[in-house]
Design a protein around this motif. Structure first.
Motif, PDB file in Angstrom:
ATOM      1  N   VAL A 174       0.835  -1.234  -0.082  1.00 32.71           N
ATOM      2  CA  VAL A 174       0.046  -0.045   0.032  1.00 32.71           C
ATOM      3  C   VAL A 174       0.888   0.967  -0.080  1.00 32.71           C
ATOM      4  N   ALA A 175       0.514   2.206  -1.009  1.00 34.37           N
ATOM      5  CA  ALA A 175       1.565   3.329  -0.936  1.00 34.37           C
ATOM      6  C   ALA A 175       1.543   4.147   0.330  1.00 34.37           C
ATOM      7  N   GLY A 176       2.830   4.176   0.812  1.00 36.44           N
ATOM      8  CA  GLY A 176       3.303   4.741   2.003  1.00 36.44           C
ATOM      9  C   GLY A 176       3.627   3.676   3.112  1.00 36.44           C
ATOM     10  N   GLY A 177       3.590   2.551   2.769  1.00 40.23           N
ATOM     11  CA  GLY A 177       4.190   1.183   3.592  1.00 40.23           C
ATOM     12  C   GLY A 177       5.285   1.733   4.382  1.00 40.23           C
ATOM     13  N   ASP A 178       6.451   1.197   3.725  1.00 36.13           N
ATOM     14  CA  ASP A 178       7.628   1.710   4.289  1.00 36.13           C
ATOM     15  C   ASP A 178       8.292   2.458   3.456  1.00 36.13           C
ATOM     16  N   GLY A 179       7.899   3.342   2.571  1.00 34.81           N
ATOM     17  CA  GLY A 179       8.363   4.242   1.502  1.00 34.81           C
ATOM     18  C   GLY A 179       8.959   5.436   1.884  1.00 34.81           C
ATOM     19  N   GLY A 180       8.729   5.737   3.562  1.00 37.09           N
ATOM     20  CA  GLY A 180       9.565   6.753   3.957  1.00 37.09           C
ATOM     21  C   GLY A 180       8.374   7.671   4.343  1.00 37.09           C
ATOM     22  N   GLY A 181       7.148   7.478   4.616  1.00 38.26           N
ATOM     23  CA  GLY A 181       5.969   8.502   5.175  1.00 38.26           C
ATOM     24  C   GLY A 181       6.237   8.882   6.567  1.00 38.26           C
ATOM     25  N   GLY A 182       7.363   8.409   7.201  1.00 40.25           N
ATOM     26  CA  GLY A 182       7.960   8.852   8.656  1.00 40.25           C
ATOM     27  C   GLY A 182       6.674   8.729   9.598  1.00 40.25           C
ATOM     28  N   VAL A 221       4.077   3.334  -6.989  1.00 38.26           N
ATOM     29  CA  VAL A 221       2.741   4.018  -6.563  1.00 38.26           C
ATOM     30  C   VAL A 221       1.817   3.904  -7.710  1.00 38.26           C
ATOM     31  N   GLY A 222       0.750   3.190  -7.569  1.00 39.98           N
ATOM     32  CA  GLY A 222      -0.211   3.080  -8.941  1.00 39.98           C
ATOM     33  C   GLY A 222      -1.754   3.088  -8.704  1.00 39.98           C
ATOM     34  N   GLY A 254      -7.850   9.959 -12.105  1.00 37.69           N
ATOM     35  CA  GLY A 254      -7.368  11.363 -12.378  1.00 37.69           C
ATOM     36  C   GLY A 254      -5.915  11.634 -12.035  1.00 37.69           C
ATOM     37  N   VAL A 255      -5.539  11.086 -10.966  1.00 37.87           N
ATOM     38  CA  VAL A 255      -4.125  11.184 -10.656  1.00 37.87           C
ATOM     39  C   VAL A 255      -3.277  10.183 -11.576  1.00 37.87           C
ATOM     40  N   GLU A 256      -3.742   9.162 -12.220  1.00 40.79           N
ATOM     41  CA  GLU A 256      -2.982   8.462 -13.037  1.00 40.79           C
ATOM     42  C   GLU A 256      -2.900   9.077 -14.221  1.00 40.79           C
ATOM     43  N   SER A 257      -3.889   9.826 -14.873  1.00 33.23           N
ATOM     44  CA  SER A 257      -3.976  10.647 -16.224  1.00 33.23           C
ATOM     45  C   SER A 257      -2.891  11.686 -15.878  1.00 33.23           C
ATOM     46  N   ALA A 258      -2.817  12.364 -14.716  1.00 30.44           N
ATOM     47  CA  ALA A 258      -1.679  13.663 -14.547  1.00 30.44           C
ATOM     48  C   ALA A 258      -0.481  12.811 -14.634  1.00 30.44           C
ATOM     49  N   GLY A 272       1.824   5.609 -16.117  1.00 35.12           N
ATOM     50  CA  GLY A 272       0.841   6.052 -15.110  1.00 35.12           C
ATOM     51  C   GLY A 272       1.314   5.482 -13.735  1.00 35.12           C
ATOM     52  N   ILE A 273       2.455   4.677 -13.701  1.00 39.62           N
ATOM     53  CA  ILE A 273       2.992   4.079 -12.408  1.00 39.62           C
ATOM     54  C   ILE A 273       4.056   5.017 -11.929  1.00 39.62           C
ATOM     55  N   VAL A 274       4.201   5.588 -10.668  1.00 39.45           N
ATOM     56  CA  VAL A 274       5.343   6.218 -10.036  1.00 39.45           C
ATOM     57  C   VAL A 274       6.244   5.627  -9.551  1.00 39.45           C
TER      58      VAL A 274
END
Length: 284
Positions: A174-182, A221-222, A254-258, A272-274
């Motif tokens: 899940v985005a934010g798991g251990d990716g450095g969300g602090g 992140v997707g 909307g985020v994927e399109s941006a 569309g994948i960060v």
């Protein structure tokens, strides 16, 4: 870039999750199967079988793919371990019944079979009772051996390990798991419609921009992701002039399109994948 074939319907869900992540990483790198074969110890046909669910993916192949694509293999290896530890389906069978007059349990299992298969056998037989063989001359007629109650320990242990690994994997992916969300990642926060977040467009460290929600530079992140990493993506898209909609921490269409528009503008693979390359551009 050609579309992937649908994975086999009989493929277990844990294997499916691993292959989907490997496909995304491969697509994000822009490498073809021939290029993967040239950069790893596995042939083009092997990668074709692995990425189409025709053959289990070796752990070493997962490590090499992550290395070639320049990403940390930890999350992928957790997925691989979960898929590898899927407990087999226990075969349904009748309870073992004693065979009268022989002292042996029906079904053809000899003494100690429970030990060899990892099952715990419990009987109510008194000490000193003969449990196998044929009585000798003059020996009293042996009583029928009580039914054995078998507990399939290997299934229980494997199931517990798999459940724990699945829970751990869910937290990593899940985005934010251990990716450095602090500290923010540790708080019980709900992301999605109805809640918005502020962006710090002035935050910088070592020449990179940070919006105050995540410090990751490599988390994948997707679509349908949520969490502080997604908020960070939305903030940087907004800062660069690409409208992600509400800054709500939910990675929707909307985020994927941006993201795709941003990737096109920066001459990246527009999937569309960060990932690491897109993070590097977002944080400029």
């Amino acid at each position: 870039m050609p579309r992937w074939k649908s994975l086999p319907s009989e493929l277990p869900e844990k294997d499916r999750q691993l292959i989907v992540q490997l496909r995304r990483l491969k697509d994000h790198s822009g490498l073809g199967l021939a290029a993967l074969a040239a950069k790893t110890g596995y042939s083009r046909s092997s990668w074709e079988r692995y990425l189409n669910g025709k053959q289990p993916v070796p752990r070493k192949a997962v490590e090499e793919l992550a290395k070639v694509c320049g990403t940390d293999p930890t999350k992928l290896l957790v997925l691989h371990e979960v898929a590898e530890r899927q407990p087999p389906e226990p075969a349904a069978g009748p309870v073992a019944e004693p065979v009268a007059g022989t002292g042996a349990v029906g079904g053809g299992e000899g003494e100690g079979a429970g030990e060899e298969t990892g099952e715990a056998a419990v009987t109510d037989e008194p000490a000193g009772t003969r449990t196998s063989g044929v009585p000798g001359p003059g020996a009293p007629e042996p009583r029928a051996r009580p039914a054995v109650r078998r507990v399939p320990l290997r299934y229980a242990v494997a199931g517990a390990v798999a459940a724990a690994a699945v829970a751990f994997t869910a937290g990593l992916l899940v985005a934010g798991g251990d990716g450095g969300g602090g500290d923010e990642a540790a708080k019980p926060v709900t992301y999605g419609p109805g809640r918005t977040y502020d962006c710090d467009h002035e935050g910088r460290k070592d020449g990179a921009a940070y919006a105050g929600h995540s410090t990751t530079v490599e988390a994948l992140v997707g679509i349908n992701g949520s969490g502080p990493d997604v908020v960070e993506v939305q903030c940087h898209l907004q800062r660069h002039g690409f409208d992600p909609g509400e800054i709500d921490g939910l990675y929707g269409p909307g985020v994927e399109s941006a993201v795709k528009e941003f990737q096109k503008a920066r001459k990246l693979v527009s999937d569309g994948i960060v990932g690491p390359d897109t993070w590097a551009e977002l944080r400029r």
